[in-house]
Scaffold this active site. Structure first.
Site, mmCIF file in Angstrom:
data_model
loop_
_atom_site.group_PDB
_atom_site.id
_atom_site.type_symbol
_atom_site.label_atom_id
_atom_site.label_comp_id
_atom_site.label_asym_id
_atom_site.label_seq_id
_atom_site.Cartn_x
_atom_site.Cartn_y
_atom_site.Cartn_z
ATOM 1 N N CYS A 171 1.216 -1.445 -0.051
ATOM 2 C CA CYS A 171 0.203 -0.311 -0.196
ATOM 3 C C CYS A 171 0.985 1.036 0.458
ATOM 4 O O CYS A 171 1.843 1.635 -1.134
ATOM 5 C CB CYS A 171 -1.488 -0.282 0.826
ATOM 6 S SG CYS A 171 -2.372 1.062 0.771
ATOM 7 N N GLU A 177 -3.146 -9.054 2.908
ATOM 8 C CA GLU A 177 -3.564 -9.491 4.215
ATOM 9 C C GLU A 177 -4.083 -9.015 5.350
ATOM 10 O O GLU A 177 -4.451 -10.072 6.331
ATOM 11 C CB GLU A 177 -1.958 -8.796 4.964
ATOM 12 C CG GLU A 177 -2.032 -7.719 5.376
ATOM 13 C CD GLU A 177 -1.675 -6.668 4.272
ATOM 14 O OE1 GLU A 177 -1.897 -4.634 4.901
ATOM 15 O OE2 GLU A 177 -1.573 -6.572 3.133
ATOM 16 N N HIS A 220 -4.567 -4.045 -0.231
ATOM 17 C CA HIS A 220 -4.550 -5.096 1.649
ATOM 18 C C HIS A 220 -4.967 -6.958 1.413
ATOM 19 O O HIS A 220 -5.798 -6.839 2.448
ATOM 20 C CB HIS A 220 -5.003 -4.290 2.572
ATOM 21 C CG HIS A 220 -3.398 -2.947 3.192
ATOM 22 N ND1 HIS A 220 -2.743 -3.104 3.746
ATOM 23 C CD2 HIS A 220 -4.194 -2.010 2.553
ATOM 24 C CE1 HIS A 220 -2.864 -2.007 4.261
ATOM 25 N NE2 HIS A 220 -3.592 -1.210 3.384
#
Length: 301
Positions: free
Chosen positions: A142, A237, A235
């Site tokens: 990011c 994750e 993102h």
């Protein structure tokens, strides 16, 4: 994949609850293999959440990974206790002379600032330069990806008219690249950011290869130097409720925020959000560890 972390790290309890193989130093020293050394420069404000998300993402191969949590000296965290930082983190000076098989530089909530205005910018640039010679492959996430694209290639970020916030569809552009091996033609992934690096600029940079992008969210995944540098603009994750927490946090602060796109069933924020991206997130990090870290790193540096 067995993850070796400090036995007192709070994230360990949740990882074990999820049946993720976590080992401590005593057990690790009896493993007759060389573990992979992965550093995580955690620039996110609530560091415990990011620790859990990234450790979970790294847990899906049979390889042993030794994780080192890293923080910057030039910024004082306001959302993570100093006792947690002192117990579980090291600063860059403590690892400067080490080598790592893999390294992750996270995002940070500073994207609306100019890069040079960020108080740890000089230190971050030093770390990014250090990774060239001391790390086999580095992932930038990011804002960390935007910062790296600016530092390495001079690509400027642009402020979006409104926050890009939600779960977006992406298409794979080059299936021959091992980083996206096993991906479907189209996949979903989270974004949460106020700025972007224009897709045209990334495509026109001859040193970058775009691997996945979205008509709405722009480039999602690119790499350079055959995977030595990897840039993830979203993102993957994030866990199921991360965007939910961000949404209600911004509402409580009175900030202008829309319901995250493609997240809640029928856009109803009172309903548990659907988890639509975990398999591709796991696949991405597993491919990274296997093809760009384990298979590329020397046994002895």
């Amino acid at each position: 994949m067995p993850i070796r972390v400090d036995k007192k790290l709070p994230a360990r309890e949740m990882l074990e609850y999820e049946n993720i193989f976590v080992m401590d130093q005593d057990r690790a020293i009896h493993q007759d293999i060389r573990p992979l050394n992965v550093g995580i420069l955690n620039l996110m404000p609530i560091k415990q959440d990011t620790e859990l998300q990234l450790l979970r993402a790294l847990s899906n191969t049979p390889l042993q990974v030794d994780v080192t949590l890293v923080t910057v000296k030039s910024h004082v965290s306001q959302n993570t206790s100093m006792s947690h930082l002192n117990q579980f983190y090291v600063n860059f000076e403590e690892i400067r002379n080490r080598t790592f098989d893999g390294f992750i530089i996270t995002g940070a909530p500073v994207e609306q600032m100019e890069f040079e205005e960020v108080d740890y910018w000089d230190e971050l640039c030093e770390i990014m330069e250090w990774t060239r010679e001391h790390v086999t492959s580095t992932i930038h996430i990011c804002w960390g990806a935007q910062a790296a694209l600016y530092h390495y290639f001079g690509l400027q970020k642009e402020l979006l008219p409104e926050k890009l916030f939600g779960i977006y569809e992406h298409r794979v552009l080059n299936r021959k690249i091992p980083l996206v091996r096993g991906f479907d033609d189209y996949f979903m992934a989270p974004h949460s950011r106020h700025t972007t690096v224009p897709a045209e600029a990334i495509h026109q940079c001859g040193e970058l290869t775009v691997l996945a992008e979205s008509d709405e969210a722009g480039v999602f995944l690119a790499y350079a130097n055959n995977g030595k540098q990897i840039f993830i603009m979203g993102h993957p994750e994030y866990d199921r409720v991360t965007l939910d927490k961000e949404y209600h946090r911004d509402l409580d602060k009175g900030l202008p925020i829309r319901v995250p796109k493609n997240y809640y069933p029928n856009d109803d924020a009172s309903v548990r959000p659907n988890l639509q991206w975990r398999s591709h997130s796991n696949n991405l990090y597993t491919n990274w560890i296997n093809y760009y870290v384990y298979q590329a790193t020397p046994y002895e540096w």
